[in-house]
Motif scaffolding. Structure first.
Motif, PDB file in Angstrom:
ATOM      1  N   SER A 102       0.849  -1.188   0.000  1.00  0.00           N
ATOM      2  CA  SER A 102       0.000   0.000   0.000  1.00  0.00           C
ATOM      3  C   SER A 102       0.883   1.235   0.000  1.00  0.00           C
ATOM      4  O   SER A 102       1.551   1.523   0.988  1.00  0.00           O
ATOM      5  N   MET A 103       0.894   1.973  -1.116  1.00  0.00           N
ATOM      6  CA  MET A 103       1.697   3.184  -1.200  1.00  0.00           C
ATOM      7  C   MET A 103       1.098   4.113  -2.239  1.00  0.00           C
ATOM      8  O   MET A 103       0.996   3.766  -3.415  1.00  0.00           O
ATOM      9  N   ARG A 104       0.674   5.288  -1.815  1.00  0.00           N
ATOM     10  CA  ARG A 104       0.149   6.290  -2.729  1.00  0.00           C
ATOM     11  C   ARG A 104       1.289   6.915  -3.522  1.00  0.00           C
ATOM     12  O   ARG A 104       2.455   6.855  -3.138  1.00  0.00           O
ATOM     13  N   THR A 105       0.921   7.535  -4.629  1.00  0.00           N
ATOM     14  CA  THR A 105       1.900   8.326  -5.367  1.00  0.00           C
ATOM     15  C   THR A 105       2.179   9.617  -4.602  1.00  0.00           C
ATOM     16  O   THR A 105       1.416  10.018  -3.715  1.00  0.00           O
ATOM     17  N   LEU A 106       3.282  10.278  -4.928  1.00  0.00           N
ATOM     18  CA  LEU A 106       3.659  11.518  -4.265  1.00  0.00           C
ATOM     19  C   LEU A 106       2.718  12.653  -4.690  1.00  0.00           C
ATOM     20  O   LEU A 106       2.053  12.566  -5.720  1.00  0.00           O
ATOM     21  N   PRO A 107       2.651  13.744  -3.903  1.00  0.00           N
ATOM     22  CA  PRO A 107       1.711  14.835  -4.205  1.00  0.00           C
ATOM     23  C   PRO A 107       1.737  15.349  -5.646  1.00  0.00           C
ATOM     24  O   PRO A 107       0.671  15.629  -6.207  1.00  0.00           O
ATOM     25  N   PRO A 108       2.906  15.494  -6.310  1.00  0.00           N
ATOM     26  CA  PRO A 108       2.872  15.989  -7.696  1.00  0.00           C
ATOM     27  C   PRO A 108       2.041  15.127  -8.638  1.00  0.00           C
ATOM     28  O   PRO A 108       1.570  15.612  -9.677  1.00  0.00           O
ATOM     29  N   ALA A 109       1.847  13.850  -8.292  1.00  0.00           N
ATOM     30  CA  ALA A 109       1.077  12.963  -9.162  1.00  0.00           C
ATOM     31  C   ALA A 109      -0.385  13.368  -9.238  1.00  0.00           C
ATOM     32  O   ALA A 109      -1.078  13.014 -10.205  1.00  0.00           O
ATOM     33  N   ARG A 110      -0.871  14.110  -8.245  1.00  0.00           N
ATOM     34  CA  ARG A 110      -2.280  14.535  -8.267  1.00  0.00           C
ATOM     35  C   ARG A 110      -2.542  15.486  -9.431  1.00  0.00           C
ATOM     36  O   ARG A 110      -3.682  15.685  -9.829  1.00  0.00           O
ATOM     37  N   ARG A 111      -1.484  16.111  -9.950  1.00  0.00           N
ATOM     38  CA  ARG A 111      -1.625  17.031 -11.083  1.00  0.00           C
ATOM     39  C   ARG A 111      -1.093  16.428 -12.383  1.00  0.00           C
ATOM     40  O   ARG A 111      -1.156  17.064 -13.430  1.00  0.00           O
ATOM     41  N   GLN A 112      -0.551  15.225 -12.292  1.00  0.00           N
ATOM     42  CA  GLN A 112       0.084  14.603 -13.455  1.00  0.00           C
ATOM     43  C   GLN A 112      -0.942  13.844 -14.286  1.00  0.00           C
ATOM     44  O   GLN A 112      -1.574  12.905 -13.799  1.00  0.00           O
ATOM     45  N   VAL A 113      -1.108  14.231 -15.543  1.00  0.00           N
ATOM     46  CA  VAL A 113      -1.999  13.475 -16.423  1.00  0.00           C
ATOM     47  C   VAL A 113      -1.295  12.178 -16.826  1.00  0.00           C
ATOM     48  O   VAL A 113      -0.069  12.092 -16.831  1.00  0.00           O
ATOM     49  N   ASN A 114      -2.084  11.170 -17.167  1.00  0.00           N
ATOM     50  CA  ASN A 114      -1.481   9.871 -17.495  1.00  0.00           C
ATOM     51  C   ASN A 114      -1.164   9.771 -18.980  1.00  0.00           C
ATOM     52  O   ASN A 114      -1.566   8.833 -19.672  1.00  0.00           O
ATOM     53  N   MET A 115      -0.424  10.756 -19.479  1.00  0.00           N
ATOM     54  CA  MET A 115      -0.024  10.745 -20.879  1.00  0.00           C
ATOM     55  C   MET A 115       1.316  11.448 -21.047  1.00  0.00           C
ATOM     56  O   MET A 115       1.573  12.473 -20.409  1.00  0.00           O
ATOM     57  N   ILE A 116       2.150  10.862 -21.886  1.00  0.00           N
ATOM     58  CA  ILE A 116       3.393  11.488 -22.321  1.00  0.00           C
ATOM     59  C   ILE A 116       3.266  11.713 -23.818  1.00  0.00           C
ATOM     60  O   ILE A 116       3.021  10.766 -24.579  1.00  0.00           O
ATOM     61  N   GLU A 117       3.389  12.952 -24.264  1.00  0.00           N
ATOM     62  CA  GLU A 117       3.326  13.266 -25.685  1.00  0.00           C
ATOM     63  C   GLU A 117       4.682  13.798 -26.119  1.00  0.00           C
ATOM     64  O   GLU A 117       5.085  14.895 -25.738  1.00  0.00           O
ATOM     65  N   THR A 118       5.391  13.006 -26.900  1.00  0.00           N
ATOM     66  CA  THR A 118       6.720  13.410 -27.342  1.00  0.00           C
ATOM     67  C   THR A 118       7.063  12.652 -28.608  1.00  0.00           C
ATOM     68  O   THR A 118       6.368  11.697 -28.991  1.00  0.00           O
ATOM     69  N   ARG A 119       8.122  13.059 -29.249  1.00  0.00           N
ATOM     70  CA  ARG A 119       8.538  12.424 -30.491  1.00  0.00           C
ATOM     71  C   ARG A 119       9.235  11.099 -30.222  1.00  0.00           C
ATOM     72  O   ARG A 119       9.792  10.876 -29.151  1.00  0.00           O
ATOM     73  N   LYS A 120       9.199  10.228 -31.222  1.00  0.00           N
ATOM     74  CA  LYS A 120       9.774   8.898 -31.088  1.00  0.00           C
ATOM     75  C   LYS A 120      11.293   8.954 -31.014  1.00  0.00           C
ATOM     76  O   LYS A 120      11.925   9.876 -31.515  1.00  0.00           O
ATOM     77  N   ARG A 121      11.857   7.935 -30.377  1.00  0.00           N
ATOM     78  CA  ARG A 121      13.304   7.766 -30.340  1.00  0.00           C
ATOM     79  C   ARG A 121      13.678   6.614 -31.270  1.00  0.00           C
ATOM     80  O   ARG A 121      12.840   6.063 -31.977  1.00  0.00           O
ATOM     81  N   GLU A 122      14.967   6.220 -31.234  1.00  0.00           N
ATOM     82  CA  GLU A 122      15.387   5.090 -32.055  1.00  0.00           C
ATOM     83  C   GLU A 122      14.668   3.832 -31.601  1.00  0.00           C
ATOM     84  O   GLU A 122      14.009   3.801 -30.578  1.00  0.00           O
ATOM     85  N   HIS A 123      14.804   2.757 -32.386  1.00  0.00           N
ATOM     86  CA  HIS A 123      14.010   1.544 -32.201  1.00  0.00           C
ATOM     87  C   HIS A 123      13.960   1.094 -30.744  1.00  0.00           C
ATOM     88  O   HIS A 123      14.993   0.881 -30.108  1.00  0.00           O
ATOM     89  N   SER A 124      12.746   0.967 -30.217  1.00  0.00           N
ATOM     90  CA  SER A 124      12.408   0.417 -28.896  1.00  0.00           C
ATOM     91  C   SER A 124      12.753   1.336 -27.734  1.00  0.00           C
ATOM     92  O   SER A 124      12.353   1.071 -26.607  1.00  0.00           O
ATOM     93  N   ARG A 125      13.494   2.433 -27.979  1.00  0.00           N
ATOM     94  CA  ARG A 125      13.865   3.298 -26.863  1.00  0.00           C
ATOM     95  C   ARG A 125      12.679   4.147 -26.425  1.00  0.00           C
ATOM     96  O   ARG A 125      11.994   4.744 -27.243  1.00  0.00           O
ATOM     97  N   LYS A 126      12.464   4.212 -25.129  1.00  0.00           N
ATOM     98  CA  LYS A 126      11.334   4.933 -24.581  1.00  0.00           C
ATOM     99  C   LYS A 126      11.688   6.395 -24.328  1.00  0.00           C
ATOM    100  O   LYS A 126      12.858   6.760 -24.274  1.00  0.00           O
ATOM    101  N   PRO A 127      10.678   7.249 -24.151  1.00  0.00           N
ATOM    102  CA  PRO A 127      10.957   8.684 -24.017  1.00  0.00           C
ATOM    103  C   PRO A 127      11.697   9.013 -22.721  1.00  0.00           C
ATOM    104  O   PRO A 127      11.364   8.499 -21.656  1.00  0.00           O
TER     105      PRO A 127
END
Length: 292
Positions: free
Chosen positions: A137-162
């Motif tokens: 049982s562990m809540r996320t930290l306070p900044p997560a209350r404002r964090q939307v569940n989406m990352i919008e960014t350009r792709k990297r090389e094959h399989s590399r995450k943002p």
């Protein structure tokens, strides 16, 4: 009748022991090298000409003793391709976590529109999922209350995450942090993976247009219309700058080269909460309202 399977590009080997820390890791990020198989049981699309990285079977990934190095109360961020969502949930359970939510990575072009270079048998994938699970049982930290569940960014090389994933995770989940199947070392993190021991380049060619980074608002001439998908993406970027980073409409106009009227119209389209006239507006350099 038995089905003959293609051998993986590299022979399977036992993984190295996971790092440990007193009390266990509070936050774990993992990007497993999933092995795709088609309906015949043959490995796909791990084609001989795509010698990019070793893959692992689902059973081998599930057998990694993540629970043994995780804290009693911990968070797990697990990357999984859209087609392998059931496998991702199975791995999460095997590692001792329960699924709670997810973060969607929306892969964008430089102008903010969907990057249609993804693959898929049924749809052309322009998203990827980062599953979020909790142990104990562990809540996320306070900044997560404002964090939307989406990352919008350009792709990297094959399989590399943002790279933006790290800032999000560090703000929302406590340390100590562990990254599994890491490509590069990261300050403040323990890393585990055959590409993370040194500053090495990922396997495979880096193609033009896959450098990652922020969405860049397109250059426009006066009265030029944006395509609907690009308009929505640009409006979202401007709203983030206006609301989260507290930039003024004039600031955004100066950065993008757009007119104040166009910036205001895009903020309206994104349903941004325009700050009122008066002290608040003057302190941020706006001096304008939605209905001005």
């Amino acid at each position: 009748m038995t089905v003959e399977t293609i051998q993986p590009l590299r022979p399977d080997s036992d993984p190295a022991p996971l790092p440990e820390v007193v009390g266990g890791f509070k936050t774990i990020l993992a990007d497993p090298p999933w092995r795709f198989t088609n309906r015949t049981g043959k490995v796909a699309p791990e084609h001989r000409r795509l010698d990019r990285y070793s893959t692992m079977t689902l059973a081998a990934i599930k057998d990694i003793d993540v629970a043994g190095v995780a804290a009693k109360d911990a968070h797990l961020y697990l990357w999984v391709p859209n087609a392998l969502l059931p496998d991702g949930l199975a791995v999460m359970e095997a590692w001792g976590f329960r699924y709670v939510s997810n973060v969607v990575w929306a892969k964008r072009r430089k102008d903010g529109g969907p990057d249609g270079r993804g693959v898929g048998f049924y749809f052309r994938n322009v998203t990827e999922l980062l599953l979020f699970g909790v142990r104990g049982s562990m809540r996320t930290l306070p900044p997560a209350r404002r964090q939307v569940n989406m990352i919008e960014t350009r792709k990297r090389e094959h399989s590399r995450k943002p790279d933006e994933q790290y800032e999000l995770i560090e703000a929302c989940s406590p340390g100590p942090h562990l990254e599994l199947f890491a490509r590069y070392p990261r300050k403040g993190w323990s890393v585990w993976g055959d590409e993370a021991l040194d500053e090495v380049a990922p396997r495979g060619k880096v193609h033009r247009g896959y450098a990652g980074g922020p969405i860049v608002t397109p250059d426009l001439v006066p009265y030029e219309r944006l395509q609907p998908d690009t308009r929505a993406a640009v409006a979202a970027v401007l709203r983030e700058g206006y609301e989260d980073r507290k930039k003024s409409i004039r600031d955004l106009a100066a950065e993008t080269g757009y007119s104040i009227q166009r910036v205001r119209a895009l903020l309206d389209a994104a349903e941004a909460e325009i700050r009122p006239r008066g002290a608040a507006g003057r302190s941020s350099g706006i001096g304008q309202s939605r209905h001005a």
